[in-house]
Design an enzyme around this catalytic site. Structure first.
Site, PDB file in Angstrom:
ATOM      1  N   LYS A  13       0.841  -1.215   0.000  1.00  0.00           N
ATOM      2  CA  LYS A  13       0.000   0.000   0.000  1.00  0.00           C
ATOM      3  C   LYS A  13       0.866   1.251   0.000  1.00  0.00           C
ATOM      4  CE  LYS A  13      -1.939  -1.009   3.936  1.00  0.00           C
ATOM      5  NZ  LYS A  13      -1.214  -2.254   4.239  1.00  0.00           N
ATOM      6  N   ARG A  88      -9.211   1.338   8.832  1.00  0.00           N
ATOM      7  CA  ARG A  88      -8.778  -0.012   9.134  1.00  0.00           C
ATOM      8  C   ARG A  88      -9.827  -0.791   9.909  1.00  0.00           C
ATOM      9  NH1 ARG A  88      -3.052   0.706   8.994  1.00  0.00           N
ATOM     10  NH2 ARG A  88      -2.002  -1.292   9.100  1.00  0.00           N
ATOM     11  N   ARG A 127      11.894  -6.017   4.331  1.00  0.00           N
ATOM     12  CA  ARG A 127      11.668  -4.565   4.243  1.00  0.00           C
ATOM     13  C   ARG A 127      12.660  -3.826   5.147  1.00  0.00           C
ATOM     14  NH1 ARG A 127       5.955  -1.828   5.217  1.00  0.00           N
ATOM     15  NH2 ARG A 127       5.996  -3.057   7.135  1.00  0.00           N
ATOM     16  N   ARG A 160      11.694  -2.503  10.906  1.00  0.00           N
ATOM     17  CA  ARG A 160      10.722  -1.968  11.861  1.00  0.00           C
ATOM     18  C   ARG A 160      10.475  -2.983  12.979  1.00  0.00           C
ATOM     19  NH1 ARG A 160       5.803   0.151   8.170  1.00  0.00           N
ATOM     20  NH2 ARG A 160       4.618  -1.037   9.700  1.00  0.00           N
ATOM     21  N   ARG A 171      -0.345  -9.222  13.162  1.00  0.00           N
ATOM     22  CA  ARG A 171      -0.920  -8.146  12.339  1.00  0.00           C
ATOM     23  C   ARG A 171      -1.820  -8.726  11.252  1.00  0.00           C
ATOM     24  NH1 ARG A 171       4.257  -5.012  10.558  1.00  0.00           N
ATOM     25  NH2 ARG A 171       2.819  -3.748   9.351  1.00  0.00           N
TER      26      ARG A 171
HETATM   27  P1  AP5 Z   1       4.957  -1.624   1.736  1.00  0.00           P
HETATM   28  O1  AP5 Z   1       4.614  -0.766   0.560  1.00  0.00           O
HETATM   29  O2  AP5 Z   1       5.813  -1.024   2.799  1.00  0.00           O
HETATM   30  O3  AP5 Z   1       3.643  -2.318   2.311  1.00  0.00           O
HETATM   31  P2  AP5 Z   1       2.433  -1.720   3.163  1.00  0.00           P
HETATM   32  O4  AP5 Z   1       1.198  -2.394   2.653  1.00  0.00           O
HETATM   33  O5  AP5 Z   1       2.469  -0.223   3.151  1.00  0.00           O
HETATM   34  O6  AP5 Z   1       2.839  -2.313   4.560  1.00  0.00           O
HETATM   35  P3  AP5 Z   1       2.818  -1.703   6.016  1.00  0.00           P
HETATM   36  O7  AP5 Z   1       3.431  -2.710   6.915  1.00  0.00           O
HETATM   37  O8  AP5 Z   1       3.405  -0.316   6.059  1.00  0.00           O
HETATM   38  O9  AP5 Z   1       1.331  -1.641   6.240  1.00  0.00           O
HETATM   39  P4  AP5 Z   1       0.633  -1.731   7.521  1.00  0.00           P
HETATM   40  O10 AP5 Z   1      -0.713  -1.408   7.032  1.00  0.00           O
HETATM   41  O11 AP5 Z   1       0.712  -2.923   8.341  1.00  0.00           O
HETATM   42  O12 AP5 Z   1       1.453  -0.680   8.429  1.00  0.00           O
HETATM   43  P5  AP5 Z   1       1.182   0.833   8.791  1.00  0.00           P
HETATM   44  O13 AP5 Z   1       2.437   1.552   8.743  1.00  0.00           O
HETATM   45  O14 AP5 Z   1      -0.009   1.361   8.038  1.00  0.00           O
HETATM   46  O15 AP5 Z   1       5.661  -2.959   1.157  1.00  0.00           O
HETATM   47  C1  AP5 Z   1       6.136  -3.956   2.045  1.00  0.00           C
HETATM   48  C2  AP5 Z   1       7.501  -4.481   1.532  1.00  0.00           C
HETATM   49  O16 AP5 Z   1       7.279  -5.176   0.307  1.00  0.00           O
HETATM   50  C3  AP5 Z   1       8.509  -3.370   1.224  1.00  0.00           C
HETATM   51  O17 AP5 Z   1       9.795  -3.830   1.563  1.00  0.00           O
HETATM   52  C4  AP5 Z   1       8.370  -3.161  -0.271  1.00  0.00           C
HETATM   53  O18 AP5 Z   1       9.584  -2.690  -0.852  1.00  0.00           O
HETATM   54  C5  AP5 Z   1       8.004  -4.563  -0.768  1.00  0.00           C
HETATM   55  N1  AP5 Z   1       7.092  -4.554  -1.900  1.00  0.00           N
HETATM   56  C6  AP5 Z   1       6.058  -3.701  -2.138  1.00  0.00           C
HETATM   57  N2  AP5 Z   1       5.436  -4.000  -3.293  1.00  0.00           N
HETATM   58  C7  AP5 Z   1       6.086  -5.085  -3.799  1.00  0.00           C
HETATM   59  C8  AP5 Z   1       5.910  -5.884  -4.989  1.00  0.00           C
HETATM   60  N3  AP5 Z   1       4.928  -5.621  -5.868  1.00  0.00           N
HETATM   61  N4  AP5 Z   1       6.773  -6.936  -5.172  1.00  0.00           N
HETATM   62  C9  AP5 Z   1       7.766  -7.198  -4.284  1.00  0.00           C
HETATM   63  N5  AP5 Z   1       7.977  -6.471  -3.155  1.00  0.00           N
HETATM   64  C10 AP5 Z   1       7.151  -5.430  -2.913  1.00  0.00           C
HETATM   65  O19 AP5 Z   1       0.683   0.669  10.287  1.00  0.00           O
HETATM   66  C11 AP5 Z   1       1.551   0.216  11.322  1.00  0.00           C
HETATM   67  C12 AP5 Z   1       0.762   0.092  12.614  1.00  0.00           C
HETATM   68  O20 AP5 Z   1       0.220   1.389  12.991  1.00  0.00           O
HETATM   69  C13 AP5 Z   1      -0.454  -0.828  12.581  1.00  0.00           C
HETATM   70  O21 AP5 Z   1      -0.105  -2.176  12.792  1.00  0.00           O
HETATM   71  C14 AP5 Z   1      -1.301  -0.227  13.720  1.00  0.00           C
HETATM   72  O22 AP5 Z   1      -0.827  -0.629  14.978  1.00  0.00           O
HETATM   73  C15 AP5 Z   1      -1.060   1.258  13.584  1.00  0.00           C
HETATM   74  N6  AP5 Z   1      -2.061   1.883  12.708  1.00  0.00           N
HETATM   75  C16 AP5 Z   1      -1.827   2.485  11.497  1.00  0.00           C
HETATM   76  N7  AP5 Z   1      -2.974   2.939  10.971  1.00  0.00           N
HETATM   77  C17 AP5 Z   1      -3.963   2.621  11.869  1.00  0.00           C
HETATM   78  C18 AP5 Z   1      -5.367   2.810  11.884  1.00  0.00           C
HETATM   79  N8  AP5 Z   1      -6.014   3.393  10.872  1.00  0.00           N
HETATM   80  N9  AP5 Z   1      -6.049   2.346  12.946  1.00  0.00           N
HETATM   81  C19 AP5 Z   1      -5.445   1.751  13.975  1.00  0.00           C
HETATM   82  N10 AP5 Z   1      -4.106   1.525  14.030  1.00  0.00           N
HETATM   83  C20 AP5 Z   1      -3.379   1.961  12.977  1.00  0.00           C
END
Ligand code: AP5
Length: 214
Positions: A13, A88, A127, A160, A171
């Site tokens: 994402k 979410r 990552r 991370r 997660r």
């Molecule tokens: P990446 O693009 O980083 O993936 P992502 O979907 O953004 O993953 P995140 O872990 O950031 O999402 P998340 O939703 O769990 O975490 P967030 O920060 O929002 O890609 C992942 C890896 O794959 C990278 O290394 C990339 O290079 C690689 N990749 C990407 N595309 C690829 C492809 N096509 N092929 C190969 N490799 C690829 O949230 C973190 C925490 O914050 C949550 O767990 C929660 O505790 C809290 N939080 C955040 N938002 C909320 C909310 N709205 N409500 C409650 N808690 C929240």
């Protein structure tokens, strides 16, 4: 254009949201990045969020919803935005729909980046994230020019805390229970678009551009 990115943790994402923001000249709003910036700066919000994030759980809705709604009322959001990591939960989605309705607006696209769980753990362990500017890399699929150093700002890259395999499993469980139902929510709203997130990053982006329009 107002866009929501849906998908499991690690589905890509953030990777795609950054590209969308650059192409369509709209802000990329990541609730995860906002929480991480607050943790880094030692704010009260960051302290509250950290324990939930480190355990692989969600930060409570009463903290998250107000923070996001404040952000989308800022001046740079007038022409739209791409939301990454919000909503979410169903209550988050309902609050967003209600707030937008009050502003006479609505979401244009909810893009679901579909990646099976089997691929996720591998992606997350590879990552590397920059705590300086938020850029993300993958040691195999998107490596920085110099190992361990951010191409954009030169700071060190880290695994991370919540990307350790046992936390990723938690997660994923939370995703299936609380976030996956949003796919049906946005299907009913008539704005859901699905892309195959297992493809190469550029192919995924092209599929999204085909949906959003050039
Ligand atoms: P990446 O693009 O980083 O993936 P992502 O979907 O953004 O993953 P995140 O872990 O950031 O999402 P998340 O939703 O769990 O975490 P967030 O920060 O929002 O890609 C992942 C890896 O794959 C990278 O290394 C990339 O290079 C690689 N990749 C990407 N595309 C690829 C492809 N096509 N092929 C190969 N490799 C690829 O949230 C973190 C925490 O914050 C949550 O767990 C929660 O505790 C809290 N939080 C955040 N938002 C909320 C909310 N709205 N409500 C409650 N808690 C929240």
């Amino acid at each position: 254009m107002k866009i929501i990115m849906l998908g499991a943790p690690g589905a890509g994402k953030g990777t795609q949201a950054k590209k969308i923001a650059a192409k369509y000249q709209i802000p990329h709003i990541s609730t995860g990045d906002i929480f991480r910036a607050n943790i880094k700066n030692g704010t009260e919000l960051g302290m509250k969020a950290k324990s939930y994030m480190d355990a692989g759980g969600l930060v409570p809705d009463e903290i998250t919803i107000g923070m996001l709604l404040d952000r989308i009322h800022e001046a740079d959001c007038q022409n739209g935005y791409v939301l990454d990591g919000f909503p979410r939960t169903i209550p988050q989605a309902e609050s967003l729909t209600k707030a937008l309705k009050e502003m006479g607006e609505s979401i244009d696209y909810a893009v679901n980046v579909d990646v099976p769980d089997e691929n996720i753990i591998n992606r997350m362990s590879g990552r590397r994230a920059c705590l300086g500017c938020g850029a993300t890399y993958h040691i195999v699929y998107n490596a920085p020019a110099k190992e361990g150093v951010c191409d954009v700002c030169g700071q060190s890259l880290v695994l991370r805390d919540d990307d350790k395999p046992e936390t990723v499993k938690k997660r994923l469980q939370v995703y299936h229970e609380q976030t996956q139902p949003l796919i049906d929510y946005y299907k009913k709203e008539g704005v859901l678009a699905e892309v195959d997130g297992t493809k190469d990053m550029e192919e995924v982006f092209q599929a999204i551009v085909d949906i959003l329009g050039a």
